[in-house]
Motif scaffolding. Structure first.
Motif, PDB file in Angstrom:
ATOM      1  N   LEU A 349     -26.704 -10.684 -16.499  1.00  0.00           N
ATOM      2  CA  LEU A 349     -25.485 -10.519 -15.576  1.00  0.00           C
ATOM      3  C   LEU A 349     -25.568  -9.678 -14.315  1.00  0.00           C
ATOM      4  O   LEU A 349     -26.223  -8.577 -14.693  1.00  0.00           O
ATOM      5  CB  LEU A 349     -24.254  -9.950 -16.411  1.00  0.00           C
ATOM      6  CG  LEU A 349     -23.830 -10.828 -17.744  1.00  0.00           C
ATOM      7  CD1 LEU A 349     -22.464 -10.083 -18.464  1.00  0.00           C
ATOM      8  CD2 LEU A 349     -23.217 -12.028 -17.006  1.00  0.00           C
ATOM      9  N   PRO A 350     -25.138 -10.083 -13.159  1.00  0.00           N
ATOM     10  CA  PRO A 350     -25.137  -9.158 -11.849  1.00  0.00           C
ATOM     11  C   PRO A 350     -24.611  -7.793 -12.253  1.00  0.00           C
ATOM     12  O   PRO A 350     -23.644  -7.650 -12.733  1.00  0.00           O
ATOM     13  CB  PRO A 350     -24.388  -9.850 -10.998  1.00  0.00           C
ATOM     14  CG  PRO A 350     -24.463 -11.393 -11.492  1.00  0.00           C
ATOM     15  CD  PRO A 350     -24.421 -11.239 -13.018  1.00  0.00           C
ATOM     16  N   PHE A 352     -26.241  -5.406 -14.356  1.00  0.00           N
ATOM     17  CA  PHE A 352     -26.436  -4.843 -15.373  1.00  0.00           C
ATOM     18  C   PHE A 352     -27.610  -3.850 -15.115  1.00  0.00           C
ATOM     19  O   PHE A 352     -28.410  -4.053 -14.436  1.00  0.00           O
ATOM     20  CB  PHE A 352     -27.198  -5.876 -16.404  1.00  0.00           C
ATOM     21  CG  PHE A 352     -27.685  -5.321 -17.785  1.00  0.00           C
ATOM     22  CD1 PHE A 352     -27.088  -4.830 -18.643  1.00  0.00           C
ATOM     23  CD2 PHE A 352     -29.330  -5.144 -17.680  1.00  0.00           C
ATOM     24  CE1 PHE A 352     -27.638  -4.184 -19.408  1.00  0.00           C
ATOM     25  CE2 PHE A 352     -29.708  -4.466 -18.705  1.00  0.00           C
ATOM     26  CZ  PHE A 352     -28.880  -3.825 -19.817  1.00  0.00           C
ATOM     27  N   PHE A 380     -23.306  -0.745 -15.993  1.00  0.00           N
ATOM     28  CA  PHE A 380     -23.787  -1.787 -14.692  1.00  0.00           C
ATOM     29  C   PHE A 380     -23.410  -1.006 -13.674  1.00  0.00           C
ATOM     30  O   PHE A 380     -22.515  -0.058 -13.429  1.00  0.00           O
ATOM     31  CB  PHE A 380     -22.542  -2.767 -14.892  1.00  0.00           C
ATOM     32  CG  PHE A 380     -22.808  -3.661 -15.854  1.00  0.00           C
ATOM     33  CD1 PHE A 380     -23.145  -5.223 -15.649  1.00  0.00           C
ATOM     34  CD2 PHE A 380     -22.414  -3.579 -17.197  1.00  0.00           C
ATOM     35  CE1 PHE A 380     -23.242  -6.163 -16.501  1.00  0.00           C
ATOM     36  CE2 PHE A 380     -22.584  -4.674 -18.312  1.00  0.00           C
ATOM     37  CZ  PHE A 380     -23.207  -5.971 -17.746  1.00  0.00           C
ATOM     38  N   HIS A 382     -23.660  -1.599  -8.975  1.00  0.00           N
ATOM     39  CA  HIS A 382     -23.767  -2.696  -7.878  1.00  0.00           C
ATOM     40  C   HIS A 382     -22.884  -2.115  -6.848  1.00  0.00           C
ATOM     41  O   HIS A 382     -22.058  -1.451  -6.858  1.00  0.00           O
ATOM     42  CB  HIS A 382     -23.376  -3.956  -8.495  1.00  0.00           C
ATOM     43  CG  HIS A 382     -23.887  -5.035  -7.641  1.00  0.00           C
ATOM     44  ND1 HIS A 382     -23.432  -5.318  -6.426  1.00  0.00           N
ATOM     45  CD2 HIS A 382     -24.907  -5.947  -7.911  1.00  0.00           C
ATOM     46  CE1 HIS A 382     -24.435  -6.615  -5.929  1.00  0.00           C
ATOM     47  NE2 HIS A 382     -25.083  -6.744  -6.914  1.00  0.00           N
ATOM     48  N   HIS A 390     -16.254  -9.236 -12.028  1.00  0.00           N
ATOM     49  CA  HIS A 390     -16.739 -10.527 -12.676  1.00  0.00           C
ATOM     50  C   HIS A 390     -17.661 -10.568 -13.964  1.00  0.00           C
ATOM     51  O   HIS A 390     -17.508 -11.064 -15.044  1.00  0.00           O
ATOM     52  CB  HIS A 390     -17.091 -11.484 -11.640  1.00  0.00           C
ATOM     53  CG  HIS A 390     -17.217 -13.041 -12.177  1.00  0.00           C
ATOM     54  ND1 HIS A 390     -18.653 -13.582 -12.592  1.00  0.00           N
ATOM     55  CD2 HIS A 390     -16.291 -13.955 -12.201  1.00  0.00           C
ATOM     56  CE1 HIS A 390     -18.291 -14.629 -13.047  1.00  0.00           C
ATOM     57  NE2 HIS A 390     -17.122 -15.203 -12.862  1.00  0.00           N
ATOM     58  N   SER A 391     -18.785  -9.831 -13.669  1.00  0.00           N
ATOM     59  CA  SER A 391     -19.572  -9.553 -14.747  1.00  0.00           C
ATOM     60  C   SER A 391     -18.925  -8.960 -16.032  1.00  0.00           C
ATOM     61  O   SER A 391     -19.373  -9.376 -17.210  1.00  0.00           O
ATOM     62  CB  SER A 391     -20.806  -8.786 -14.397  1.00  0.00           C
ATOM     63  OG  SER A 391     -21.599  -9.516 -13.276  1.00  0.00           O
ATOM     64  N   THR A 394     -16.879 -11.537 -17.951  1.00  0.00           N
ATOM     65  CA  THR A 394     -17.731 -12.646 -18.666  1.00  0.00           C
ATOM     66  C   THR A 394     -18.262 -11.692 -19.690  1.00  0.00           C
ATOM     67  O   THR A 394     -18.112 -12.275 -21.079  1.00  0.00           O
ATOM     68  CB  THR A 394     -19.077 -12.820 -17.671  1.00  0.00           C
ATOM     69  OG1 THR A 394     -18.457 -13.486 -16.297  1.00  0.00           O
ATOM     70  CG2 THR A 394     -20.039 -13.635 -18.353  1.00  0.00           C
TER      71      THR A 394
END
Length: 414
Positions: A349-350, A352, A380, A382, A390-391, A394
Motif C-alpha cells: 500500500l502507498p 507503508f 505509514f 507519506h 486511502h491506504s 483499504t
C-alpha cells in the motif's frame, strides 16, 4: 545521573534513546515488572528492583541522581514520590494524585475553570445507580478510575448494562497491577478524538505531535483503529491545542513528556485524560523521525541532556513535512493465529513504512479491544495525506473482511 522509573512498554524506547546518546541512567523497576529483553539499554544496564520508597531514594542519592523521570504509566506515581523524597525538580507535587486518578483529574480541571466531561466516582452498586439516575441521557461511559489502555472502558446504553460491567470488573486486578475499586460514570463525548504529545521544560510546553484518531465502537467498547498526524490546524484544532496546554498547567505538568487524549465536541474540546509520560504502547522511532525529524522519546532526551538546544524549538512553527499514521492491527474475531495473509497486501500500500509487534503464529490472538498493540502495529509515512488516508481505508477493509489474519477456533487450535 538520571533515574528512569519503570522503563517498560514504550518506556523501553525512551531508555534506548538515552542509551544511544551515552547518558548515565539508572533503571528502577517495581515488583512484577522486568526489563525488556529486546531493549539494548536494558541489556547493558543493571536493574534496581524497588521495594521501599526510602531504600530506593537512598539508592538514587548514593548514585548522584539529579533527575527522576516516569518512563511509563507504571512509573508516574513512583517518580513523583521519589523526586519529592529527594527534593528534586519535578511536576507540582500537590497535584500528584490528579495525574493518575481520573476523578481527581476532572476536579483539577474544574478548579482551573476548564471545561470537562461530567464525571461521577462510584464505589458501590448503590452509588452507581444514583449516578445513573442523575445522568440526563444515555449512552454513558463506565471505566475504572485507575486503569490504562482502554481496559474496562465501555459505553453502556442502560443502567442494567452498567451494573453488569461494574459487577464483572470490580475487585479485579487491572493492567496497572491495581485493583479496580472505583469506577467513573462519565458523559459520552461525541466528536473526534485527538492525541496531543508535548515535552515541557520548567512549566513551558513544546507541542510535539498532534493526531486525529479513528475510533470504532464494537460490542460497546471503543476500538482504536489508527491515529494520523495533523500539521496544519483548523481554528477548532488550534483551540483544542491551546486547551490541552492549559490542562497541563492545571495538572501541574512542568518537566518532561506528556501524552494527552482529548475529544473535539460540538461544544469545544473536552479532556479524556493526560498521561505524564511518553506516548504508548509502541515508539519505534524511525517512522516518526521520517515524518518529524524527531520522535517523542528523542525530544524528551534532548530536553534533559541538551536543554539549551531544546529551548530553541519554542519559537519555531509546528509543521512537519510528512504525515505519519499508526495503525493498531485488529483480528476480525477471536481465535488461534495460523497465518497473516494480509501482510503481503499491506506492505504494497502507498506510504507503508514498517511493522512492529506482530503476533505469534500458533498462539491465540490477544484482546482485540485494548490499545496495547498486541495484534501488531503498522506505520505509514507519506507527503500526500489524502493518499495515505486511502491506504488506511483499504487496510481497514482488509481487516474487517477477515483478510489480515487467518484464524482457527480456540476450541480447535488451543
Amino acid at each position: 545521573m538520571i533515574a528512569l522509573i519503570n522503563p517498560v512498554s514504550s518506556g523501553a524506547a525512551l531508555a534506548d534513546a538515552f542509551w544511544e546518546e551515552g547518558a548515565d541512567c539508572l533503571h528502577i523497576y517495581s515488583a512484577g515488572l522486568e526489563p525488556s529483553a529486546q531493549s539494548p539499554a536494558a541489556q547493558h544496564t543493571k536493574p534496581y528492583h524497588h521495594t521501599d520508597l526510602q531504600d530506593t531514594a537512598a539508592h538514587l542519592a548514593a548514585h548522584g541522581v539529579h533527575t527522576v523521570i516516569a518512563a511509563s504509566e507504571y512509573g508516574v506515581t513512583l517518580a513523583d514520590e521519589l523526586s519529592q523524597e529527594l527534593g528534586l525538580p519535578h511536576h507540582d507535587h500537590r497535584l500528584r494524585g490528579a495525574r493518575r486518578d481520573k476523578h481527581l483529574m476532572a476536579q483539577a480541571l474544574a478548579a482551573a475553570s476548564l471545561p470537562h466531561a461530567r464525571t461521577t466516582l462510584v464505589h458501590t452498586e448503590d452509588e452507581l445507580r444514583a449516578a445513573l439516575d442523575d445522568e440526563p441521557t444515555f449512552p454513558v461511559v463506565v471505566k475504572p478510575v485507575n486503569s490504562a489502555g482502554s481496559e474496562g472502558c465501555l459505553i453502556v446504553d442502560s443502567p442494567e448494562e452498567a451494573l453488569d460491567v461494574f459487577r464483572a470488573s470490580t475487585g479485579r486486578v487491572n493492567l496497572m497491577g491495581e485493583v479496580n475499586d472505583g469506577y467513573l460514570v462519565q458523559e459520552f463525548l461525541r466528536g473526534t478524538q485527538y492525541i496531543v504529545n508535548t515535552v515541557s521544560h520548567d512549566g513551558k510546553h513544546l507541542l510535539a505531535e498532534v493526531y486525529a484518531e479513528r475510533i470504532d465502537y464494537v460490542d460497546g467498547a471503543p476500538m482504536l483503529r489508527h491515529i494520523i498526524s495533523r500539521s496544519a490546524f483548523t481554528d477548532a484544532e488550534q483551540h483544542l491545542v491551546d486547551y490541552v496546554l492549559r490542562c497541563l498547567d492545571a495538572l501541574g505538568i512542568r518537566d518532561g513528556a506528556a501524552h494527552t487524549e482529548v475529544m473535539l465536541t460540538a461544544h469545544g474540546p473536552r479532556l479524556v485524560e493526560v498521561n505524564s509520560r511518553v506516548m504508548g504502547p509502541c515508539l519505534a522511532p524511525d517512522p516518526y523521525q521520517a515524518a518529524y525529524g524527531y520522535s517523542h522519546q528523542h525530544l524528551t532526551v534532548e530536553r534533559f541532556l541538551r536543554p539549551e538546544e531544546f529551548d530553541k524549538r519554542f519559537p519555531l512553527p509546528h509543521g512537519p513535512a510528512r504525515t505519519v499514521a499508526k495503525v493498531f492491527l485488529r483480528p476480525h474475531r477471536e481465535g488461534v493465529l495460523t497465518a497473516m495473509d494480509g501482510l503481503r497486501t499491506m506492505r504494497r500500500l502507498p506510504g507503508f513504512h514498517s511493522i512492529a509487534r506482530l503476533p505469534v503464529i500458533g498462539e491465540p490472538m490477544q484482546d482485540r479491544y485494548l490499545t496495547t498493540g498486541a495484534c501488531g502495529i503498522a506505520f505509514f509515512v507519506h507527503e500526500d495525506t489524502e493518499l495515505l488516508q486511502h491506504s488506511l481505508a483499504t487496510l481497514h477493509d482488509i481487516e474487517d473482511a477477515g483478510g489480515m489474519f487467518r484464524l482457527e477456533d480456540l476450541t480447535n487450535g488451543g
